[in-house]
Design an enzyme around this catalytic site. Structure first.
Site, short mmCIF file in Angstrom:
data_model
loop_
_atom_site.label_atom_id
_atom_site.label_comp_id
_atom_site.label_asym_id
_atom_site.label_seq_id
_atom_site.Cartn_x
_atom_site.Cartn_y
_atom_site.Cartn_z
CE1 TYR A 1 0.73 2.13 10.81
CE2 TYR A 1 1.39 1.65 8.35
CZ TYR A 1 0.55 1.36 9.53
OH TYR A 1 -0.31 0.40 9.56
CE1 TYR B 1 -3.50 1.92 10.40
CE2 TYR B 1 -3.74 1.56 12.94
CZ TYR B 1 -2.95 1.49 11.60
OH TYR B 1 -1.84 0.33 11.41
N PRO C 1 -0.59 -2.71 19.74
CG PRO C 1 -2.21 -4.21 19.15
CD PRO C 1 -1.75 -3.63 20.34
CE LYS D 1 6.63 1.84 13.97
NZ LYS D 1 6.24 1.09 12.60
CG HIS E 1 -1.79 -1.13 1.40
ND1 HIS E 1 -2.75 -1.33 2.55
CD2 HIS E 1 -2.01 -2.13 0.64
CE1 HIS E 1 -3.20 -2.44 2.48
NE2 HIS E 1 -3.02 -2.95 1.20
P1 RFL Z 1 6.98 -14.20 19.99
O1 RFL Z 1 6.47 -13.92 18.74
O2 RFL Z 1 5.97 -14.19 21.12
O3 RFL Z 1 7.92 -15.35 19.73
C1 RFL Z 1 8.49 -16.14 21.12
C2 RFL Z 1 8.51 -17.43 20.95
O4 RFL Z 1 9.19 -17.88 22.10
C3 RFL Z 1 8.53 -19.08 22.51
N1 RFL Z 1 8.81 -19.53 23.77
C4 RFL Z 1 9.78 -20.35 24.38
N2 RFL Z 1 10.64 -21.37 23.61
C5 RFL Z 1 10.97 -22.17 24.63
N3 RFL Z 1 11.10 -22.33 25.83
C6 RFL Z 1 10.32 -21.38 26.50
N4 RFL Z 1 10.20 -21.42 27.80
C7 RFL Z 1 9.68 -20.46 25.68
N5 RFL Z 1 8.67 -19.40 26.04
C8 RFL Z 1 8.13 -18.84 25.01
C9 RFL Z 1 7.28 -18.83 22.18
O5 RFL Z 1 6.30 -20.19 21.70
C10 RFL Z 1 7.30 -18.34 21.01
O6 RFL Z 1 7.22 -18.93 19.50
O7 RFL Z 1 8.06 -12.93 20.20
P2 RFL Z 1 9.25 -12.27 19.01
O8 RFL Z 1 9.79 -12.88 18.40
O9 RFL Z 1 9.86 -11.24 20.08
O10 RFL Z 1 8.18 -11.27 18.34
C11 RFL Z 1 7.39 -10.48 18.66
C12 RFL Z 1 5.97 -10.42 17.73
O11 RFL Z 1 5.45 -11.54 17.58
C13 RFL Z 1 5.08 -9.29 18.25
O12 RFL Z 1 5.69 -8.31 18.72
C14 RFL Z 1 4.02 -8.72 17.01
O13 RFL Z 1 3.13 -10.11 16.89
C15 RFL Z 1 3.22 -7.60 17.89
N6 RFL Z 1 2.10 -7.34 16.63
C16 RFL Z 1 2.55 -6.55 15.53
N7 RFL Z 1 3.71 -6.25 15.52
C17 RFL Z 1 3.90 -5.44 14.22
O14 RFL Z 1 5.32 -5.17 14.06
N8 RFL Z 1 2.97 -5.18 13.42
C18 RFL Z 1 1.88 -5.48 13.38
O15 RFL Z 1 0.92 -5.17 12.57
C19 RFL Z 1 1.33 -6.10 14.57
N9 RFL Z 1 0.34 -6.37 14.97
C20 RFL Z 1 0.90 -7.73 16.94
C21 RFL Z 1 -0.21 -7.30 16.00
C22 RFL Z 1 0.47 -8.41 18.01
C23 RFL Z 1 -0.77 -8.79 18.14
N10 RFL Z 1 -1.06 -9.70 19.30
C24 RFL Z 1 -1.77 -11.00 19.09
C25 RFL Z 1 -0.45 -9.67 20.41
C26 RFL Z 1 -1.48 -7.59 16.12
C27 RFL Z 1 -1.90 -8.27 17.20
C28 RFL Z 1 -3.27 -8.76 17.54
C1 PHB Z 2 -2.92 -6.41 11.13
O1 PHB Z 2 -3.20 -6.59 9.87
O2 PHB Z 2 -3.03 -7.35 11.79
C2 PHB Z 2 -2.55 -5.36 11.85
C3 PHB Z 2 -2.40 -4.09 11.04
C4 PHB Z 2 -2.11 -2.89 11.66
C5 PHB Z 2 -1.94 -2.82 12.83
C6 PHB Z 2 -1.81 -3.90 13.70
C7 PHB Z 2 -2.42 -4.95 13.23
O3 PHB Z 2 -1.57 -1.57 13.40
#
Ligand code: RFL
Ligand code: PHB
Length: 394
Positions: free
Chosen positions: A386, A203, A294, A298, A72
Site C-alpha cells: 500500500y 475500506y 482503484p 496504485k 496518515h
Molecule cells: P492520464 O492521467 O489519463 O493522462 C493521459 C493524458 O493524455 C491525454 N491524451 C492526449 N493528449 C494528446 N493527444 C491525444 N491523442 C491524447 N489522448 C489522451 C489526456 O487528455 C490526459 O490528460 O494517464 P497517466 O498520466 O498514465 O496517469 C494515470 C492516472 O491518471 C491514473 O492511473 C489514476 O488516476 C488512477 N487512480 C488512482 N491512482 C492512484 O495512484 N491512487 C489513487 O488513489 C487512485 N484513485 C484513480 C483513483 C482513478 C480513478 N478514476 C477516475 C479512473 C480513483 C479514481 C476514481
Molecule cells: C481517493 O481519495 O480518491 C482514493 C483513495 C484511495 C483509493 C482510491 C481513491 O484506493
C-alpha cells in the site's frame, strides 16, 4: 517543431517524465489534447506512495504538498461489523499514507514546468505516430478543432496518453499482447462539503457491498460505493447514496457526517496490461500501458514508477550512448506493474461483494481479512504494497 523526447499526454506520467528528463539535461515537449483548466480540474486519484512524495521533494515541487496534504499513519479495514486499524508507519519503518489529490499534483507539476520554460501544447490532439522503426520518429497533431496539421519531430516518442489514447495501437498487433479482467461492479464517487468523519481512510466490505471513506480537505470529503458499472447516475439521487454509505460504513457509536454532494460519477473497474511497453522508438507509460482497479490506490503511482525507470534509461542513452537500459525498459517496468496488478486485484476481490460470488467465496474474503488481523506477516505484506514497494533500481 523539434525536441529530443516527444511526450503525448500531460497526465502524471507525461509531466513527471518531463521534469525527470529536464534534470538530466534532456529536452521534451508535451502535447495534450485537453485544455489546462480541464486537466487541472479533473477529479481522480487521492493517495501517493511514500517514494512519490519523496520524489516530488527531490524535484523541488512539494511546497504546497507539505502544506496542504493529509498525512496518515495507516488505514482502517472494516468487515463483518468490526474495524481493523493497520498502522502502516509502524509496519513499514515509518512510511506514511499521503492523501494529496491528483489534480493538485498536476497543478504543481504544470506550474513548475512552465516556470522553468518547459513547453506544453494544450488542446493539441495527437493523431498519428510515425517512424518509430527508424531513427527520426514524429507525431502528427492538430491545435484546437480547426487547426492545421503540425508535426513534432523527436528522437523518442513517449505515449503517456492514458487508456484511451492512440499510442498503444502504434505497437503492431503481431507483437502486442494484452491481458484484461473486467470486474462486475463499478465505483460511484462523490465529493461532499462535510467535516471529516474519521482520521484516516476506511475500506469497508459490508453486506450491501464495498464503500470507501477518503478525504480532500477538512471541509471536503471523497467517498465511493460499489455499484453496477452500467448504472445511470440518475438512479442514484443523493438520498440513496447517503443511505448506502451509512449502511456500509456505520458501526455502533460512530456516525458518518453528511453534507451537500457537489460532484458525482460512476467508473467501471478493470485490470489491464499491455506487453511489451515499447516498440522501436516508442515507449508507453502509465495508463496507456496498464490499468488497475482503484482499490489499491496504485494507478498514479505506477505511472510515476514507469517514467522514473524510463528517465534513467534515456539518461544513460544520451549521456553515455548506452542503450542497454532502454532496451530493457518494458521488462523492468512490467515487473513492478504486475505486482501492482496483483495487489490491486487482491484488494478489489477481498473488499467487494461480487454479485456472482457464492457464500463460500464470501467467507474466503472474510478469512483473508481475518488473516490480516491475526498475522503480522500478512499485515506487513499489505502495508508494504500500500505505501509502495521498494523501488527496483535498474
Ligand atoms: P492520464 O492521467 O489519463 O493522462 C493521459 C493524458 O493524455 C491525454 N491524451 C492526449 N493528449 C494528446 N493527444 C491525444 N491523442 C491524447 N489522448 C489522451 C489526456 O487528455 C490526459 O490528460 O494517464 P497517466 O498520466 O498514465 O496517469 C494515470 C492516472 O491518471 C491514473 O492511473 C489514476 O488516476 C488512477 N487512480 C488512482 N491512482 C492512484 O495512484 N491512487 C489513487 O488513489 C487512485 N484513485 C484513480 C483513483 C482513478 C480513478 N478514476 C477516475 C479512473 C480513483 C479514481 C476514481
Ligand atoms: C481517493 O481519495 O480518491 C482514493 C483513495 C484511495 C483509493 C482510491 C481513491 O484506493
Amino acid at each position: 517543431m523539434r525536441t529530443q523526447v516527444g511526450i503525448i499526454g500531460a497526465g502524471p506520467a507525461g509531466l513527471f517524465l518531463a521534469h525527470l528528463l529536464a534534470r538530466e539535461g534532456i529536452s521534451a515537449v508535451i502535447l495534450e489534447s485537453r485544455s489546462r483548466a480541464d486537466v487541472e480540474g479533473t477529479i481522480r486519484a487521492g493517495v501517493l506512495e511514500q517514494w512519490v512524495v519523496d520524489l516530488m521533494g527531490t524535484l523541488g515541487i512539494d511546497e504546497r504538498l507539505k502544506r496542504e496534504a493529509d498525512f496518515h499513519t495507516g488505514i482502517t479495514l472494516q468487515w463483518d461489523r468490526s474495524r481493523l486499524h493497520l498502522d502502516m508507519a509502524e509496519l513499514t519503518g515509518g512510511k506514511r499514507v499521503t492523501v494529496y489529490p491528483q489534480h493538485q499534483v498536476l497543478r504543481d507539476l504544470i506550474a513548475a514546468w512552465l516556470a522553468r520554460g518547459g513547453e506544453v501544447v494544450f488542446e493539441a490532439h495527437a493523431s498519428a505516430i510515425s517512424g518509430i522503426d527508424g531513427e527520426a520518429p514524429n507525431v502528427a497533431f492538430r491545435r484546437g478543432a480547426g487547426g492545421a496539421q503540425e508535426e513534432l519531430h523527436c528522437d523518442y516518442v513517449v505515449g503517456a496518453d492514458g487508456f484511451h489514447g492512440p499510442s498503444r495501437q502504434a505497437i503492431p498487433d503481431a507483437v502486442r499482447r494484452e491481458y484484461q479482467k473486467i470486474y462486475p461492479f463499478g465505483w460511484l464517487g462523490i465529493l461532499t462539503r462535510a467535516p471529516r468523519s474519521w482520521h484516516e481512510l476506511i475500506y469497508s466490505n459490508q453486506a450491501d457491498g464495498f464503500a470507501l471513506l477518503s478525504t480532500r480537505s477538512p471541509e471536503v470529503q471523497r467517498l465511493y460505493i460499489q455499484c453496477d458499472p452500467h448504472d445511470d447516475i440518475a438512479l442514484w439521487p443523493d438520498a440513496r447514496i447517503w443511505e448506502q454509505l451509512h449502511a456500509r460504513l456505520e458501526l455502533d457509536g460512530w456516525t458518518l457526517q453528511e453534507g451537500p454532494i457537489f460532484q458525482k460519477g460512476i467508473i467501471p473497474l478493470r485490470s489491464f496490461v499491455c506487453d511489451p511497453m515499447q516498440h522501436g522508438r516508442l515507449f508507453l507509460a502509465g495508463d496507456a500501458a496498464h490499468i488497475v482497479p482503484p482499490t489499491g490506490a496504485k494507478g498514479l503511482n505506477l505511472a510515476v514508477a514507469d517514467v522514473l525507470v524510463l528517465s534513467r534509461a534515456l539518461a544513460a542513452q544520451y549521456a553515455r550512448n548506452d542503450g542497454a537500459l532502454l532496451a530493457r525498459y518494458s521488462a523492468t517496468a512490467l515487473r513492478r506493474v504486475w505486482k501492482g496488478e496483483r495487489f490491486s486485484w487482491y484488494m478489489t476481490t477481498m473488499l467487494h461483494r461480487n454479485p456472482a460470488e457464492t457464500e463460500f467465496e464470501r467467507r474466503i474474503h472474510f478469512a483473508d481479512l481475518d488473516f490480516v488481523r491475526s498475522s503480522r506477516a500478512a499485515a506487513t505484506a499489505l502495508a508494504e504494497n500500500y505505501v509502495g514497494l521498494p523501488f527496483d533500481a535498474p
